[in-house]
Design an enzyme around this catalytic site. Structure first.
Site, PDB file in Angstrom:
ATOM      1  N   SER A 136     -11.790  -6.359   6.616  1.00  0.00           N
ATOM      2  CA  SER A 136     -11.476  -7.448   5.693  1.00  0.00           C
ATOM      3  C   SER A 136     -12.253  -7.338   4.388  1.00  0.00           C
ATOM      4  O   SER A 136     -12.010  -6.423   3.611  1.00  0.00           O
ATOM      5  CB  SER A 136     -11.733  -8.788   6.397  1.00  0.00           C
ATOM      6  OG  SER A 136     -11.176  -9.850   5.682  1.00  0.00           O
ATOM      7  N   LYS A 171      -7.905  -4.456   8.267  1.00  0.00           N
ATOM      8  CA  LYS A 171      -7.462  -5.858   8.215  1.00  0.00           C
ATOM      9  C   LYS A 171      -7.247  -6.209   6.749  1.00  0.00           C
ATOM     10  O   LYS A 171      -8.189  -6.506   6.025  1.00  0.00           O
ATOM     11  CB  LYS A 171      -8.481  -6.801   8.848  1.00  0.00           C
ATOM     12  CG  LYS A 171      -8.023  -8.263   8.842  1.00  0.00           C
ATOM     13  CD  LYS A 171      -9.068  -9.174   9.456  1.00  0.00           C
ATOM     14  CE  LYS A 171      -8.580 -10.617   9.452  1.00  0.00           C
ATOM     15  NZ  LYS A 171      -8.436 -11.178   8.092  1.00  0.00           N
ATOM     16  N   ASP A 173     -11.587   3.102  -5.468  1.00  0.00           N
ATOM     17  CA  ASP A 173     -10.512   3.224  -6.458  1.00  0.00           C
ATOM     18  C   ASP A 173     -11.055   3.437  -7.873  1.00  0.00           C
ATOM     19  O   ASP A 173     -10.401   4.074  -8.706  1.00  0.00           O
ATOM     20  CB  ASP A 173      -9.624   1.982  -6.422  1.00  0.00           C
ATOM     21  CG  ASP A 173      -8.555   2.054  -5.331  1.00  0.00           C
ATOM     22  OD1 ASP A 173      -8.415   3.126  -4.711  1.00  0.00           O
ATOM     23  OD2 ASP A 173      -7.858   1.043  -5.101  1.00  0.00           O
TER      24      ASP A 173
END
Length: 491
Positions: A306, A331, A317
């Site tokens: 999560s 998740k 990224d």
């Protein structure tokens, strides 16, 4: 006799009439209708509720019908994160969010459906530091197959929680399944569980700052800043953020944490079929406090879920961190708790989150840039030896004889134990060390056991970090590469 038969016949006709009336008024659909409307389904539910309450052979508490209907409706969705929260569950949830509760210190999940081939065991998402579960050596990915001898596949999540939590100082025995065959009992003594948020310090003998983020609470950004202030005073030149076994937490908290490293651009977005759930969380330069071009390694494993995946995904990224360890949990959904009254409620998935490169990792996870397994796969013989070691009392007996064992004594004892239980001595030393430290605060790190952390330190010290980061791929690039490979394989 004729009178009795006539009475029976009339009762039978009466029963048939009620059934026909009930069916015709509640369940009849136009023969051309292929899909009932929501309103029609609601009418059916109301009619069944009223009919059962008024006609069942015994008088029923409407609360039982209400809770059963809500539980069944939300379970039918098949989403393990969408469920009815009965009063006991809501009370436990409130205890957790306020920061302390009585229990064993394990973050867990449980599938909704149980089958013969895939029983609905309780899966340990992560142990909480300095709790009975963590000190007993329970790992992320372990399955709890029974609690005090009662099989968990037959329990609801609420029942599991009520069995694990209880009066402080009372024992509970969990049966652990690790891997395919290792099954053993672990006796835990319930304790006051205080939800921690971060631990930090310098890696001894280096200029590397180490910060373990345990959970994302409202205090996590402040504790991380405390850590970075300490690192700054010690002249840190690089940083390790440890997200292993971090089950997540508040999205606002992880956004504030990420904002300390990312000075501009999208951190995470949430997408839903509901317009008000579509949000973008962006970085702001004035909140960025980390050094520019700071070499950062993020440690991840299957217990990182999560919010942990939001942070690791964003830093990956933006090519700001190198990920070491194992693939994360996967998740990628966002839940909200909706109160239904003062005592009960429901938790429902409202949206999915996406990383800056527009990837959702739900049920997929985030792969590390450098994979390191902290525990290597055991042979069947080693699994059997490990199970026998756990089931024996040799670890406790050894430490009872020398409760203040030093590292050299731990190493010597492990060598002796390994002659009877032929497994990796590093694991035995770990078990002995946990037992020695059971009444103390656990150390910040364990370089003898933690080969993932050792590898992270090695990567920082022995590599051109800028060159290393230049070769990493965003999650979008990894996804596109996987799709291209799959397409090529199918040709």
């Amino acid at each position: 006799m004729k009178t009795l038969n006539r009475i029976r016949k009339n009762m039978y006709i009466c029963t048939i009439s009620i059934a026909i009336l009930f069916t015709s008024s509640c369940f009849a659909q136009n023969s051309n209708e292929t899909k009932a409307t929501s309103f029609q389904y609601m009418k059916k539910l109301n009619s069944v509720f009223d009919f059962v309450q008024q006609n069942y052979v015994d008088e029923l508490d409407p609360k039982i019908l209400y809770e059963g209907a809500l539980k069944g409706m939300l379970d039918a969705i098949g989403d393990p994160y969408t469920l009815y929260l009965d009063p006991d569950y809501m009370r436990d949830l409130n205890d957790t969010t306020t920061g302390n509760f009585g229990g064993v210190g394990l973050s867990i999940s449980k599938p909704v459906e149980s089958t013969a081939t895939k029983p609905a065991y309780v899966e340990v998402s992560s142990p909480i530091d300095d709790t009975p579960g963590a000190r007993a050596g329970i790992h992320a990915g372990d399955y709890i197959v029974a609690i005090d001898g009662q099989p968990t596949p037959e329990m609801t999540m609420n029942e599991v929680l009520s069995h694990l939590r209880g009066e402080i100082g009372t024992p509970v025995t969990v049966t652990i399944l690790r891997g395919a065959n290792m099954r053993f009992d672990v006796k835990l003594v319930r304790a006051l569980i205080e939800v921690p948020t971060a631990k930090y310090g310098m890696i001894e003998g280096t200029k590397i700052g180490y910060c373990r983020l345990i959970e994302f609470t409202p205090e996590t950004p402040n504790r991380l800043q405390d850590a970075m202030n300490l690192f700054q005073k010690n002249g840190y030149t690089s940083m390790i953020i440890d997200l292993r076994d971090n089950p997540g937490g508040l999205i606002t908290s992880v956004v504030d944490v990420a904002d300390k490293f990312i000075d501009n651009g999208l951190i995470v977005s949430t997408k839903s079929r509901l317009a008000f759930e579509n949000q973008e969380y962006k970085a702001t330069p004035e909140k960025t406090t980390a050094k520019k071009n700071l070499p950062i390694i993020v440690l991840i494993n299957q217990g990182s879920a999560s919010a942990s995946e939001i942070l690791s995904g964003a830093l990956k990224d933006y090519h700001m961190a190198y990920l070491v360890g194992q693939k994360t949990y996967g998740k990628g959904s966002v839940q909200q708790v909706i109160p239904l009254s003062d005592v009960d409620g429901m938790k429902i998935t409202m949206a999915r989150y996406y990383t800056p490169s527009d990837v959702n990792i739900d049920k997929i996870g985030i792969p590390p840039d450098y994979e390191v397994k902290n525990i290597e796969e055991m042979t069947p013989e080693q699994e059997e030896a490990y199970t026998k070691l756990i089931q024996s009392d040799i670890i406790n007996q050894t430490v009872e004889k020398a409760p203040n064992m030093k590292e050299d004594e731990i190493a010597a004892a492990a060598t002796v134990i390994a002659k009877t239980y032929p497994i990796e001595e590093r694991l035995i030393r770990r078990l002995l060390r946990i037992q020695v430290q059971r009444t103390q605060t656990s150390p910040l790190y364990d370089l003898d056991y933690d080969i993932q952390l050792v590898k992270a330190i090695e990567i920082i010290q022995n590599n051109d970090f800028n060159e290393l980061m230049r070769k990493t791929k965003t999650l979008k690039e990894l996804q596109e590469s996987a799709i291209a490979d799959e397409t090529a394989d199918n040709k």
